[in-house]
Design a protein around this motif. Sequence first.
Motif, PDB file in Angstrom:
ATOM      1  N   LEU A 100      61.967  45.760  42.225  1.00  0.00           N
ATOM      2  CA  LEU A 100      62.446  44.400  41.966  1.00  0.00           C
ATOM      3  C   LEU A 100      62.282  44.036  40.496  1.00  0.00           C
ATOM      4  N   PRO A 101      63.151  43.153  39.969  1.00  0.00           N
ATOM      5  CA  PRO A 101      64.335  42.556  40.604  1.00  0.00           C
ATOM      6  C   PRO A 101      65.408  43.605  40.845  1.00  0.00           C
ATOM      7  N   ALA A 102      66.299  43.308  41.791  1.00  0.00           N
ATOM      8  CA  ALA A 102      67.278  44.317  42.197  1.00  0.00           C
ATOM      9  C   ALA A 102      68.611  43.677  42.523  1.00  0.00           C
ATOM     10  N   GLY A 103      69.660  44.486  42.392  1.00  0.00           N
ATOM     11  CA  GLY A 103      70.970  44.127  42.904  1.00  0.00           C
ATOM     12  C   GLY A 103      71.070  44.486  44.368  1.00  0.00           C
ATOM     13  N   ILE A 104      72.103  43.994  45.007  1.00  0.00           N
ATOM     14  CA  ILE A 104      72.327  44.206  46.437  1.00  0.00           C
ATOM     15  C   ILE A 104      73.768  44.704  46.620  1.00  0.00           C
ATOM     16  N   GLY A 105      73.985  45.483  47.648  1.00  0.00           N
ATOM     17  CA  GLY A 105      75.330  45.916  47.999  1.00  0.00           C
ATOM     18  C   GLY A 105      75.582  47.365  47.670  1.00  0.00           C
ATOM     19  N   MET A 106      76.220  48.089  48.619  1.00  0.00           N
ATOM     20  CA  MET A 106      76.364  49.536  48.515  1.00  0.00           C
ATOM     21  C   MET A 106      77.804  50.014  48.479  1.00  0.00           C
ATOM     22  N   GLU A 107      78.790  49.121  48.561  1.00  0.00           N
ATOM     23  CA  GLU A 107      80.179  49.595  48.526  1.00  0.00           C
ATOM     24  C   GLU A 107      81.089  48.555  47.899  1.00  0.00           C
ATOM     25  N   GLY A 108      82.158  49.053  47.322  1.00  0.00           N
ATOM     26  CA  GLY A 108      83.117  48.155  46.701  1.00  0.00           C
ATOM     27  C   GLY A 108      84.411  48.880  46.379  1.00  0.00           C
ATOM     28  N   ALA A 109      85.373  48.108  45.919  1.00  0.00           N
ATOM     29  CA  ALA A 109      86.663  48.658  45.499  1.00  0.00           C
ATOM     30  C   ALA A 109      87.175  47.846  44.329  1.00  0.00           C
ATOM     31  N   GLY A 110      87.850  48.516  43.405  1.00  0.00           N
ATOM     32  CA  GLY A 110      88.369  47.821  42.244  1.00  0.00           C
ATOM     33  C   GLY A 110      89.068  48.771  41.299  1.00  0.00           C
ATOM     34  N   VAL A 111      88.994  48.473  40.017  1.00  0.00           N
ATOM     35  CA  VAL A 111      89.708  49.229  38.992  1.00  0.00           C
ATOM     36  C   VAL A 111      88.714  49.721  37.943  1.00  0.00           C
ATOM     37  N   VAL A 112      88.877  50.965  37.517  1.00  0.00           N
ATOM     38  CA  VAL A 112      88.021  51.542  36.490  1.00  0.00           C
ATOM     39  C   VAL A 112      88.338  50.892  35.144  1.00  0.00           C
ATOM     40  N   GLU A 113      87.307  50.339  34.496  1.00  0.00           N
ATOM     41  CA  GLU A 113      87.473  49.718  33.176  1.00  0.00           C
ATOM     42  C   GLU A 113      87.096  50.654  32.033  1.00  0.00           C
ATOM     43  N   GLY A 158      74.064  47.310  44.118  1.00  0.00           N
ATOM     44  CA  GLY A 158      74.568  46.475  43.034  1.00  0.00           C
ATOM     45  C   GLY A 158      76.025  46.107  43.144  1.00  0.00           C
ATOM     46  N   SER A 159      76.635  46.349  44.305  1.00  0.00           N
ATOM     47  CA  SER A 159      78.067  46.061  44.427  1.00  0.00           C
ATOM     48  C   SER A 159      78.371  44.573  44.565  1.00  0.00           C
ATOM     49  N   TYR A 160      77.381  43.749  44.908  1.00  0.00           N
ATOM     50  CA  TYR A 160      77.624  42.311  44.982  1.00  0.00           C
ATOM     51  C   TYR A 160      77.717  41.782  43.547  1.00  0.00           C
ATOM     52  N   SER A 161      78.831  42.032  42.897  1.00  0.00           N
ATOM     53  CA  SER A 161      78.979  41.679  41.491  1.00  0.00           C
ATOM     54  C   SER A 161      80.457  41.693  41.115  1.00  0.00           C
ATOM     55  N   GLN A 162      80.774  41.035  40.020  1.00  0.00           N
ATOM     56  CA  GLN A 162      82.150  41.072  39.520  1.00  0.00           C
ATOM     57  C   GLN A 162      82.481  42.430  38.917  1.00  0.00           C
ATOM     58  N   ALA A 163      81.501  43.055  38.289  1.00  0.00           N
ATOM     59  CA  ALA A 163      81.690  44.374  37.692  1.00  0.00           C
ATOM     60  C   ALA A 163      80.330  45.037  37.562  1.00  0.00           C
ATOM     61  N   ARG A 164      80.332  46.364  37.448  1.00  0.00           N
ATOM     62  CA  ARG A 164      79.069  47.082  37.305  1.00  0.00           C
ATOM     63  C   ARG A 164      79.314  48.437  36.670  1.00  0.00           C
ATOM     64  N   VAL A 165      78.249  48.998  36.091  1.00  0.00           N
ATOM     65  CA  VAL A 165      78.221  50.390  35.671  1.00  0.00           C
ATOM     66  C   VAL A 165      77.458  51.167  36.721  1.00  0.00           C
ATOM     67  N   MET A 166      77.984  52.344  37.107  1.00  0.00           N
ATOM     68  CA  MET A 166      77.344  53.121  38.169  1.00  0.00           C
ATOM     69  C   MET A 166      77.682  54.593  38.021  1.00  0.00           C
ATOM     70  N   PRO A 167      76.944  55.478  38.703  1.00  0.00           N
ATOM     71  CA  PRO A 167      77.299  56.901  38.689  1.00  0.00           C
ATOM     72  C   PRO A 167      78.698  57.120  39.235  1.00  0.00           C
ATOM     73  N   ALA A 168      79.438  58.007  38.594  1.00  0.00           N
ATOM     74  CA  ALA A 168      80.833  58.239  38.979  1.00  0.00           C
ATOM     75  C   ALA A 168      80.971  59.199  40.148  1.00  0.00           C
ATOM     76  N   LYS A 169      79.928  59.942  40.503  1.00  0.00           N
ATOM     77  CA  LYS A 169      80.094  61.042  41.452  1.00  0.00           C
ATOM     78  C   LYS A 169      80.456  60.589  42.859  1.00  0.00           C
ATOM     79  N   THR A 170      80.091  59.351  43.232  1.00  0.00           N
ATOM     80  CA  THR A 170      80.445  58.879  44.570  1.00  0.00           C
ATOM     81  C   THR A 170      81.652  57.950  44.561  1.00  0.00           C
ATOM     82  N   VAL A 171      82.312  57.820  43.414  1.00  0.00           N
ATOM     83  CA  VAL A 171      83.504  56.972  43.306  1.00  0.00           C
ATOM     84  C   VAL A 171      84.742  57.855  43.441  1.00  0.00           C
ATOM     85  N   VAL A 172      85.665  57.434  44.304  1.00  0.00           N
ATOM     86  CA  VAL A 172      86.872  58.229  44.548  1.00  0.00           C
ATOM     87  C   VAL A 172      88.106  57.370  44.337  1.00  0.00           C
ATOM     88  N   GLN A 173      89.215  58.025  44.035  1.00  0.00           N
ATOM     89  CA  GLN A 173      90.474  57.308  43.842  1.00  0.00           C
ATOM     90  C   GLN A 173      90.958  56.764  45.185  1.00  0.00           C
TER      91      GLN A 173
END
Length: 330
Positions: free
Chosen positions: A59-72, A95-110
Amino acid sequence: MSNTVKAIRIDAVGGPGQMRLVDVPVGAPGPGELRIRHHACGINYIDVYHRNGMYPLPLPAGIGMEGAGVVEAIGAGVEHLAVGDRVAYAGQPPGSYSQARVMPAKTVVQLPDAIDFETGAAMMLKGLTVQYLLRQTLPQAGLERGDFVLWHAAAGGVGLIACQWAKALGLQLIGTAGSDEKCALARAHGAAHTINYRSEDFVARVREITGGAGVKVVYDSVGKDTFERSLDCLRPFGLLASYGSASGPAAPLNIGLLAAKGSLYVTRPTLFTHIATRERTQAMADDLFAIVQSGAVKIPVERRYALADAAQAHEDLEARLTVGCSVLIP
C-alpha cells in the motif's frame, strides 16, 4: 514526459469506501512496457480481494486487473504492438481502474476490430479464466462430449461465459446459483442443468442428475461454503478445481478425505501462472477471441459505472446484485 490522470487508489484495506479517486502521474513506458489509454476497465471479484486484504498488496495501491483501450506509447523491446493499436489485457500489477497507465506489455494483446472496447474489457480476465479451466485444468481422464461438469456461481461473469463455452464443447454443465432467476439465466446461456443452492441440496441434485455417478470435475470459485461438499459431487478420480474464495477461504483440507471419497484430485490454479509469458497469453487470447467471434460465446456487459462510482460497483458485486459482466468507463 508525464501526464496526470484520474485513478482509483487505496491507502488501507477495508470496505468499498477505502477506494479514492485521485490524480496520479503517468510517465513514459520503460523497457518492456507500454502506456495504454483506457476506454473501459473490467470489474472482477479479485479486485474485492485486493481491496479487503484477502490478497494483500503493498500500500498505497491501484485496483483492477483488466482493461481495454489504445496504446499511447511503447518502451524499448516491445515488438508485438505499436502506438495506436486497439488492445486488451488481464494481468499484473493491479491498476486498471484508471484513465491511463503504464504496465508490462507481455500480457497485453491486440484486440480484434470486431470486438468493442467494453466487451474487450469485460472478457479478458473472465474469458481467459474459463479458457484455462475448461481447456487446460482437466481431470485425469480428460473431458469428452457428453461429460458432466459442475460449475458454482454459474450466473456470474465467469459462469455465464463457462456455460456457453461448455455447451460449445459438448459438455453438460450443471450450474449452481442463488435464485431461480439466476438459474434461468445460466440455462439461457447454455447450462444443461441448474441448481438453486438456497432451496436445493446441490450434492443430492448432482447425484440425481448424473444417475449417481457424480461429475468428472467441479469448478469452484465460492470457496468456504462449497469446498468440502463439492468433493461429494465427484466421481472416483475426479478433480476439484478451486479457483476463488467468494464466500471466504476454504478450511484446511484433510488429505485423507481424498482417498476416502474416491482417489480424488484437488488443485488451486490461478490465471497469472497461465499467462506468465507473452506466448502463452497470446495463445490463450487467440482461443478466446476465436470462440467469441464465432458467436458461440457472447459477453454480456450488464452494468456500466463511471470510474468515480467504483465503490458502488464493489457494493453491488459483493451484494450479488450483478449478473454477467460489469465495466467502469473512465
